[in-house]
Design a protein around this motif. Structure first.
Motif, PDB file in Angstrom:
ATOM      1  N   TYR A   2       0.835  -1.206   0.000  1.00  0.00           N
ATOM      2  CA  TYR A   2       0.000   0.000   0.000  1.00  0.00           C
ATOM      3  C   TYR A   2       0.868   1.254   0.000  1.00  0.00           C
ATOM      4  O   TYR A   2       0.686   2.156  -0.821  1.00  0.00           O
ATOM      5  CB  TYR A   2      -0.927  -0.027   1.228  1.00  0.00           C
ATOM      6  CG  TYR A   2      -1.686   1.255   1.431  1.00  0.00           C
ATOM      7  CD1 TYR A   2      -2.836   1.527   0.687  1.00  0.00           C
ATOM      8  CD2 TYR A   2      -1.259   2.205   2.361  1.00  0.00           C
ATOM      9  CE1 TYR A   2      -3.537   2.709   0.858  1.00  0.00           C
ATOM     10  CE2 TYR A   2      -1.946   3.390   2.540  1.00  0.00           C
ATOM     11  CZ  TYR A   2      -3.083   3.638   1.791  1.00  0.00           C
ATOM     12  OH  TYR A   2      -3.758   4.810   1.978  1.00  0.00           O
ATOM     13  N   SER A   3       1.847   1.301   0.926  1.00  0.00           N
ATOM     14  CA  SER A   3       2.636   2.541   1.024  1.00  0.00           C
ATOM     15  C   SER A   3       3.635   2.665  -0.128  1.00  0.00           C
ATOM     16  O   SER A   3       3.973   3.769  -0.532  1.00  0.00           O
ATOM     17  CB  SER A   3       3.337   2.628   2.382  1.00  0.00           C
ATOM     18  OG  SER A   3       4.374   1.704   2.465  1.00  0.00           O
ATOM     19  N   LEU A   4       4.094   1.537  -0.683  1.00  0.00           N
ATOM     20  CA  LEU A   4       4.983   1.601  -1.844  1.00  0.00           C
ATOM     21  C   LEU A   4       4.243   2.225  -3.021  1.00  0.00           C
ATOM     22  O   LEU A   4       4.815   2.984  -3.804  1.00  0.00           O
ATOM     23  CB  LEU A   4       5.468   0.199  -2.237  1.00  0.00           C
ATOM     24  CG  LEU A   4       6.529  -0.440  -1.333  1.00  0.00           C
ATOM     25  CD1 LEU A   4       6.773  -1.889  -1.738  1.00  0.00           C
ATOM     26  CD2 LEU A   4       7.840   0.337  -1.405  1.00  0.00           C
ATOM     27  N   LYS A   5       2.960   1.895  -3.110  1.00  0.00           N
ATOM     28  CA  LYS A   5       2.179   2.417  -4.242  1.00  0.00           C
ATOM     29  C   LYS A   5       1.761   3.871  -4.022  1.00  0.00           C
ATOM     30  O   LYS A   5       1.932   4.702  -4.906  1.00  0.00           O
ATOM     31  CB  LYS A   5       0.934   1.556  -4.464  1.00  0.00           C
ATOM     32  CG  LYS A   5       0.127   2.034  -5.629  1.00  0.00           C
ATOM     33  CD  LYS A   5      -1.208   1.355  -5.743  1.00  0.00           C
ATOM     34  CE  LYS A   5      -2.111   2.100  -6.720  1.00  0.00           C
ATOM     35  NZ  LYS A   5      -2.669   3.327  -6.154  1.00  0.00           N
ATOM     36  N   THR A   6       1.228   4.166  -2.830  1.00  0.00           N
ATOM     37  CA  THR A   6       0.716   5.528  -2.616  1.00  0.00           C
ATOM     38  C   THR A   6       1.844   6.508  -2.274  1.00  0.00           C
ATOM     39  O   THR A   6       1.690   7.710  -2.476  1.00  0.00           O
ATOM     40  CB  THR A   6      -0.315   5.568  -1.474  1.00  0.00           C
ATOM     41  OG1 THR A   6       0.292   4.987  -0.319  1.00  0.00           O
ATOM     42  CG2 THR A   6      -1.573   4.803  -1.815  1.00  0.00           C
ATOM     43  N   GLY A   7       2.970   5.996  -1.737  1.00  0.00           N
ATOM     44  CA  GLY A   7       4.090   6.873  -1.380  1.00  0.00           C
ATOM     45  C   GLY A   7       3.780   7.767  -0.198  1.00  0.00           C
ATOM     46  O   GLY A   7       4.437   8.788   0.015  1.00  0.00           O
ATOM     47  N   PHE A   8       2.776   7.391   0.558  1.00  0.00           N
ATOM     48  CA  PHE A   8       2.393   8.226   1.701  1.00  0.00           C
ATOM     49  C   PHE A   8       1.680   7.363   2.742  1.00  0.00           C
ATOM     50  O   PHE A   8       0.964   6.422   2.407  1.00  0.00           O
ATOM     51  CB  PHE A   8       1.447   9.338   1.223  1.00  0.00           C
ATOM     52  CG  PHE A   8       0.824  10.090   2.358  1.00  0.00           C
ATOM     53  CD1 PHE A   8       1.570  11.007   3.084  1.00  0.00           C
ATOM     54  CD2 PHE A   8      -0.499   9.874   2.706  1.00  0.00           C
ATOM     55  CE1 PHE A   8       0.999  11.702   4.148  1.00  0.00           C
ATOM     56  CE2 PHE A   8      -1.072  10.553   3.770  1.00  0.00           C
ATOM     57  CZ  PHE A   8      -0.321  11.470   4.487  1.00  0.00           C
ATOM     58  N   ILE A   9       1.884   7.682   4.018  1.00  0.00           N
ATOM     59  CA  ILE A   9       1.141   6.971   5.065  1.00  0.00           C
ATOM     60  C   ILE A   9       0.944   7.898   6.266  1.00  0.00           C
ATOM     61  O   ILE A   9       1.818   8.692   6.606  1.00  0.00           O
ATOM     62  CB  ILE A   9       1.875   5.667   5.486  1.00  0.00           C
ATOM     63  CG1 ILE A   9       0.964   4.767   6.338  1.00  0.00           C
ATOM     64  CG2 ILE A   9       3.194   5.920   6.208  1.00  0.00           C
ATOM     65  CD1 ILE A   9      -0.130   4.111   5.598  1.00  0.00           C
ATOM     66  N   ASP A  10      -0.239   7.824   6.877  1.00  0.00           N
ATOM     67  CA  ASP A  10      -0.472   8.555   8.128  1.00  0.00           C
ATOM     68  C   ASP A  10      -1.116   7.594   9.128  1.00  0.00           C
ATOM     69  O   ASP A  10      -1.500   6.472   8.754  1.00  0.00           O
ATOM     70  CB  ASP A  10      -1.318   9.818   7.897  1.00  0.00           C
ATOM     71  CG  ASP A  10      -2.721   9.503   7.425  1.00  0.00           C
ATOM     72  OD1 ASP A  10      -3.124   8.323   7.492  1.00  0.00           O
ATOM     73  OD2 ASP A  10      -3.426  10.431   6.980  1.00  0.00           O
ATOM     74  N   PRO A  11      -1.225   7.984  10.414  1.00  0.00           N
ATOM     75  CA  PRO A  11      -1.691   7.023  11.431  1.00  0.00           C
ATOM     76  C   PRO A  11      -3.043   6.379  11.106  1.00  0.00           C
ATOM     77  O   PRO A  11      -3.230   5.184  11.310  1.00  0.00           O
ATOM     78  CB  PRO A  11      -1.771   7.873  12.701  1.00  0.00           C
ATOM     79  CG  PRO A  11      -0.780   8.958  12.490  1.00  0.00           C
ATOM     80  CD  PRO A  11      -0.800   9.252  11.029  1.00  0.00           C
ATOM     81  N   ASP A  12      -3.990   7.175  10.572  1.00  0.00           N
ATOM     82  CA  ASP A  12      -5.320   6.612  10.321  1.00  0.00           C
ATOM     83  C   ASP A  12      -5.343   5.629   9.154  1.00  0.00           C
ATOM     84  O   ASP A  12      -6.011   4.594   9.229  1.00  0.00           O
ATOM     85  CB  ASP A  12      -6.332   7.734  10.070  1.00  0.00           C
ATOM     86  CG  ASP A  12      -6.856   8.287  11.385  1.00  0.00           C
ATOM     87  OD1 ASP A  12      -6.849   7.516  12.368  1.00  0.00           O
ATOM     88  OD2 ASP A  12      -7.229   9.472  11.433  1.00  0.00           O
ATOM     89  N   SER A  13      -4.616   5.953   8.079  1.00  0.00           N
ATOM     90  CA  SER A  13      -4.664   5.014   6.944  1.00  0.00           C
ATOM     91  C   SER A  13      -3.773   3.794   7.178  1.00  0.00           C
ATOM     92  O   SER A  13      -3.889   2.796   6.487  1.00  0.00           O
ATOM     93  CB  SER A  13      -4.317   5.717   5.629  1.00  0.00           C
ATOM     94  OG  SER A  13      -3.173   6.507   5.778  1.00  0.00           O
ATOM     95  N   GLY A  14      -2.899   3.851   8.184  1.00  0.00           N
ATOM     96  CA  GLY A  14      -2.073   2.685   8.503  1.00  0.00           C
ATOM     97  C   GLY A  14      -2.645   1.884   9.659  1.00  0.00           C
ATOM     98  O   GLY A  14      -2.850   0.668   9.551  1.00  0.00           O
ATOM     99  N   PHE A  15      -2.922   2.577  10.761  1.00  0.00           N
ATOM    100  CA  PHE A  15      -3.313   1.873  11.999  1.00  0.00           C
ATOM    101  C   PHE A  15      -4.788   2.062  12.383  1.00  0.00           C
ATOM    102  O   PHE A  15      -5.209   1.604  13.437  1.00  0.00           O
ATOM    103  CB  PHE A  15      -2.435   2.364  13.165  1.00  0.00           C
ATOM    104  CG  PHE A  15      -0.987   1.998  13.020  1.00  0.00           C
ATOM    105  CD1 PHE A  15      -0.554   0.704  13.295  1.00  0.00           C
ATOM    106  CD2 PHE A  15      -0.046   2.929  12.604  1.00  0.00           C
ATOM    107  CE1 PHE A  15       0.785   0.357  13.160  1.00  0.00           C
ATOM    108  CE2 PHE A  15       1.300   2.589  12.473  1.00  0.00           C
ATOM    109  CZ  PHE A  15       1.704   1.298  12.748  1.00  0.00           C
TER     110      PHE A  15
END
Lengths: 315, 242
Positions: free
Chosen positions: A220-233
């Motif tokens: 997911y993060s390799l594709k979107t190139g972005f992560i925040d607490p809500d979309s990860g955890f």
């Protein structure tokens, strides 16, 4: 069975050439990601019947670690994937060891609590970007950064991971480990009396599930190139894994695929129809599906299909 | 001596469900445990099956101390058990239920499958082997429980009211199955309310009442024992004798 498998494989391989364009490819990638994460959840939640409502902790670790490797050391994000897997395995052991001593809902409750704790902690920790999150390379420095303009390379990358996971699940299903998982789900006390090492089997299932959920997060993060607490955890991540698997048929090989096939286009449609004004709609959709499943078909679409086909055969 | 349980007691709070029970079982024996409801048979049974740890006493099986061992460890050393309320794996097929048991001694699927197929044949479940366990009636479920335990390759089988709830024809078939199980060299300890089972199969009987063993010996002797009659019928039973 053999022809069915070949048809599914052919359909998945040819999908980007049948429905062309970024919009359909994006749906295809979202479908594969949902199928991978739900299949990973399915190992412990479906086959072993240990319902985790906090699998976002593994997804989040998987999603954060590649971008953390990039932001700290400028390494290619993919270098963080093995570290994410190892951390997820450690997390699985820490949660599984105490909770699998108990029966019932303790495991589910513990997973929710730990996932939420991690989300809150990550949201205040500056090293991992706190509430803002982390970003990957804006422009790829080489192929190893895995930043592609087109969705197509991601589609086939995700498809490869799904194929490996499904093959592994298929082998698990036929093995002693798979039989033990199903017996634990059916009746833990009886399984124990037949010599099934219940606690260790559950722990192994959780570790396997955690490793692949972590890989799903990384994809997911390799594709979107972005992560925040809500979309990860976020809890919605955990609930989505659970619902996709339960809708298709938890504890079956292709259940998560069927669930993803129904849910992902449905989500895309509601997003398209209602746009930003319908941001809370996903919760309503998930809530509705949970109620319908619990009331009418706890076995999901897989069970429904078997029931209907058995009735038709009898006629 | 195959099984030796000495001075077994189980205490729940202030209540002593089992107190000072001794049981020794020789290899190849069939031993019956009988007694009125609430006499402590099932609690004692659960202690020797590894489902609960005794509060006092020692359990030794084939030289190994199993006093505080888990149910899994009991299965591994060769003690198999059935449940009073059949605990079959409902959504799995009959063959798959038996396979779970067979995997204990045969980690590879091919070997386990061969054992499971032999056992379903032996227990008369071969025709229904691909049906889900939930499709079976009471006699089938009881049979499946026996099959599943047999597949683990036990030396001792603990049978908890395994023939309860059967009609006379099914009961005779059940007794016959247990006899054939015994001829495979398996020692049997049977908890049972049905006297026909005990009288036909058991070589020795222990009678439980209020957590203690009040009589033991040959079934024909035990049923004439005054203490046993009193335990079942109450103290005033003589008044009503013809």
């Amino acid at each position: 069975m053999k022809w069915g498998l070949l048809t599914i494989a052919a359909a998945l391989l040819l999908y980007p050439f049948i429905l062309t364009g970024p919009f359909y490819w994006d749906i295809g990638v979202a479908f594969l990601l949902a199928a991978i994460s739900a299949s990973a959840w399915n190992i412990v939640g479906g086959y072993a019947g240990q319902v985790s409502v906090g699998h976002s902790m593994f997804f989040g670790v998987g999603a954060y670690m590649p971008l953390l490797f990039f932001s700290l050391w400028k390494l290619p994000p993919v270098a963080g994937v093995p570290a994410a897997i190892l951390l997820s395995l450690a997390l699985a052991v820490v949660i599984g060891m105490p909770t699998f001593r108990l029966q019932g809902h303790y495991f589910s409750m513990a997973t929710i609590a730990v996932a939420e704790l991690i989300r809150i902690f990550v949201g205040t920790w500056d090293l991992v970007g706190a509430a803002i999150g982390l970003q990957g390379p804006a422009v790829g420095r080489g192929w190893w950064d895995l930043t592609f303009r087109s969705e197509l390379p991601y589609y086939y990358m995700f498809l490869g991971v799904l194929a490996v996971l499904l093959y592994l699940t298929f082998e698990v299903q036929r093995s002693r480990f798979g039989y033990y998982l199903r017996s634990i789900k059916a009746d833990e006390r009886a399984a124990r009396s037949l010599g099934v090492p219940v606690r260790w089997t559950k722990l192994k299932a959780l570790m396997l599930s955690a490793a692949f959920t972590s890989v799903a997060g990384s994809l997911y993060s390799l594709k979107t190139g972005f992560i925040d607490p809500d979309s990860g955890f976020g809890i919605l991540v955990s609930v989505q894994l659970l619902i996709v698997a339960a809708l298709g048929g938890a504890g079956t090989l292709f259940g998560p695929l069927v669930g993803a096939l129904v849910l992902v286009p449905l989500q895309t449609a509601t997003n398209t129809w209602f746009g930003a004004s319908g941001s809370g709609l996903t919760y309503i959709l998930y809530g509705g599906i949970i109620i319908l499943l619990a009331r009418f078909e706890p076995g999901g679409l897989h069970e429904l299909y078997h029931r209907i086909s058995a009735q038709l055969l009898r006629r | 001596m195959l099984l030796s349980a000495q001075g077994i007691a189980k205490v729940f709070g202030n209540f002593r469900a089992v107190s000072g029970v001794n049981l020794s079982v020789e290899e190849g024996e069939i031993v019956g445990l009988i007694g009125p409801n609430g006499a402590g048979k099932s609690t004692f049974f659960n202690c020797i099956a590894g489902d609960m740890s005794p509060s006092e006493g020692r359990i030794v099986f084939a030289g190994a101390d199993l006093t505080h061992a888990t149910a899994e460890a009991h299965a591994r050393v060769g003690i198999g058990r059935t449940f009073q309320v059949p605990a079959t794996f409902e959504d799995m097929t009959i063959l798959d239920n038996v396979l779970v048991g067979a995997f204990l001694r045969h980690p590879h699927r091919g070997d386990a499958l061969a054992t499971a197929l032999e056992i379903v044949e032996f227990t008369g479940l071969a025709e229904q082997r691909n049906q889900r366990a939930r499709s079976l009636g009471t006699p089938g479920r009881k049979r499946l429980e026996i099959a599943r335990v047999l597949a683990t390759g036990p030396r001792l089988m603990l049978l908890d009211e395994v023939l309860a709830g059967l009609n006379p024809t099914e009961l005779r078939a059940g007794i016959d199955l247990l006899r054939r199980v015994h001829t495979r060299g398996i020692t049997l300890v049977i908890v049972e309310h049905i006297m026909e089972v005990i009288m036909t199969l058991a070589e020795r009987v222990l009678v439980f009442n209020q957590g203690r063993v009040i009589a033991q010996g040959k079934p024909s002797d035990v049923i004439r024992d005054e203490a046993v009659i009193e335990a079942y019928l109450g103290r005033g039973h003589r008044k009503y004798r013809p």
